[in-house]
Design a protein around this motif. Structure first.
Motif, PDB file in Angstrom:
ATOM      1  N   GLN A 221      13.021  33.544  35.024  1.00  0.00           N
ATOM      2  CA  GLN A 221      12.300  34.469  35.890  1.00  0.00           C
ATOM      3  C   GLN A 221      11.635  33.721  37.026  1.00  0.00           C
ATOM      4  O   GLN A 221      11.007  32.674  36.833  1.00  0.00           O
ATOM      5  N   ASP A 222      11.787  34.270  38.234  1.00  0.00           N
ATOM      6  CA  ASP A 222      11.120  33.711  39.403  1.00  0.00           C
ATOM      7  C   ASP A 222       9.608  33.891  39.275  1.00  0.00           C
ATOM      8  O   ASP A 222       9.136  34.749  38.521  1.00  0.00           O
ATOM      9  N   ARG A 252      11.834  38.152  40.000  1.00  0.00           N
ATOM     10  CA  ARG A 252      13.254  38.438  39.827  1.00  0.00           C
ATOM     11  C   ARG A 252      13.797  37.649  38.627  1.00  0.00           C
ATOM     12  O   ARG A 252      13.477  36.472  38.450  1.00  0.00           O
ATOM     13  N   THR A 253      14.607  38.280  37.804  1.00  0.00           N
ATOM     14  CA  THR A 253      15.106  37.639  36.593  1.00  0.00           C
ATOM     15  C   THR A 253      16.584  37.280  36.699  1.00  0.00           C
ATOM     16  O   THR A 253      17.340  37.894  37.461  1.00  0.00           O
ATOM     17  N   THR A 254      16.942  36.265  35.923  1.00  0.00           N
ATOM     18  CA  THR A 254      18.335  35.831  35.809  1.00  0.00           C
ATOM     19  C   THR A 254      18.674  35.729  34.337  1.00  0.00           C
ATOM     20  O   THR A 254      17.983  35.037  33.575  1.00  0.00           O
ATOM     21  N   SER A 259      21.846  37.025  38.335  1.00  0.00           N
ATOM     22  CA  SER A 259      20.558  37.479  38.865  1.00  0.00           C
ATOM     23  C   SER A 259      20.526  38.993  38.998  1.00  0.00           C
ATOM     24  O   SER A 259      21.547  39.631  39.275  1.00  0.00           O
TER      25      SER A 259
END
Length: 310
Positions: A221-222, A252-254, A259
């Motif tokens: 997660q950013d 923002r999640t990956t 992503s």
């Protein structure tokens, strides 16, 4: 008959700010970045100890992270919290260290891939440890010296760490713990304006990777960037009330290298009333509600906190 001196009145008025340790946790119990914590940088005498116990109830929608496949979540969360804080002298500057341990009972419903699902779980959140120091406008003073202190402008910073020790089940999408560390550096200012105090702060939540996310996946997660403001009015003798607002963005999640385009963009408003009971005991009532929600954080919360100091 108990005699209250000018020194003790000043200590009561400013030490009531420590109640916000528990409130900040409870207000953010549903989502780490949705915290609202007034008076985080108020000065208090050094060498004081604070025990805080609290309870909060929240109701509404929540996505555990921006990429969660859950839809239409309706969760009910009862949270109890225990916290301890001690004010410290950092080479002539006032500071404190605090430890917060919350425990929640969560139940609710949602839809997953179009099917209704239910979840009920109890357990501990990830505990939090924080160190904070006021660099400007808040000298380290003992209780007797504190009687003559009057706040003007305070500038401070803090660093909070949460280890992944809370309840977590990788086979479930909704958990109380997060199975990852987070670190939150923050900087804040507090300006006295007569009976009012204006506070502003900004922080960033930095997350490690969850290598055991739902279904054995890897979640990254950013950072989440957060800003909050508080306007507080002091009625004297430790009584005060405040209105608060916060805004969170990012996160923002990956998942497994893919992503997601969803990010947080949430705002909340809250209010707090603090009521001293005796020289050593005080109570605080508070609540908050979501005012703008892009992902998660759309819930209402009310709570109460009790503080004992010595």
């Amino acid at each position: 008959m108990r005699i209250v001196t000018a020194s003790s009145r000043g200590t009561i008025a400013r030490s009531s700010a420590l109640l916000c340790l528990g409130a900040g946790l409870l207000l953010g119990a549903r989502a780490r970045a949705a915290e609202i914590e007034p008076r985080a940088y108020s000065n208090v005498p050094v060498g004081m100890n604070f025990l805080i116990l609290g309870y909060a109830y929240s109701d509404g929608g929540l996505s555990t992270d921006p990429a969660s496949p859950l839809q239409d979540a309706k969760l009910h969360i009862s949270t109890g919290v225990a916290a301890y804080a001690r004010s410290l002298d950092f080479w002539g500057k006032a500071g404190k260290i605090d430890v917060i341990v919350p425990y929640s009972d969560l139940s609710g419903t949602a839809t997953f891939n179009g099917d209704p699902v239910e979840r009920q779980v109890t357990g501990f959140h990830d505990p939090r440890v924080r160190l904070s120091v006021n660099f400007l406008g808040a000298p380290a003073l003992k209780p007797k010296e504190f009687a003559g202190y009057r706040q003007d402008l305070i500038v401070g910073a803090s660093l909070q760490v949460a280890p992944p020790l809370g309840q977590y089940d990788p086979d479930r999408l909704v958990n109380i713990g997060t199975n990852r560390w987070y670190v939150k550096p923050e900087i804040g200012v507090s300006k006295a304006l007569g009976a009012f105090t204006l506070e502003l702060s900004t922080a960033v939540f930095l997350y490690t990777t969850n290598h055991d996310y739902f279904g054995g996946k890897t979640l990254e997660q950013d950072p989440v960037y957060s800003a909050q403001g508080h306007l507080i009015y002091s009625f004297g003798r430790g009584y005060w009330a405040g209105v608060h607002g916060t805004y969170d963005y990012g996160g923002r999640t990956t998942i497994d290298g893919v992503s997601d385009d969803k990010v947080l963009g949430n705002s909340r408003l809250g209010a707090t009333v603090a009521l001293p009971v005796t020289r050593q005991h005080s109570v605080k009532l508070y609540g908050s509600t979501g005012t703008g929600t892009r992902t998660g954080s759309d819930y209402d919360l009310v709570g109460i906190g009790w503080q004992y100091r010595w």
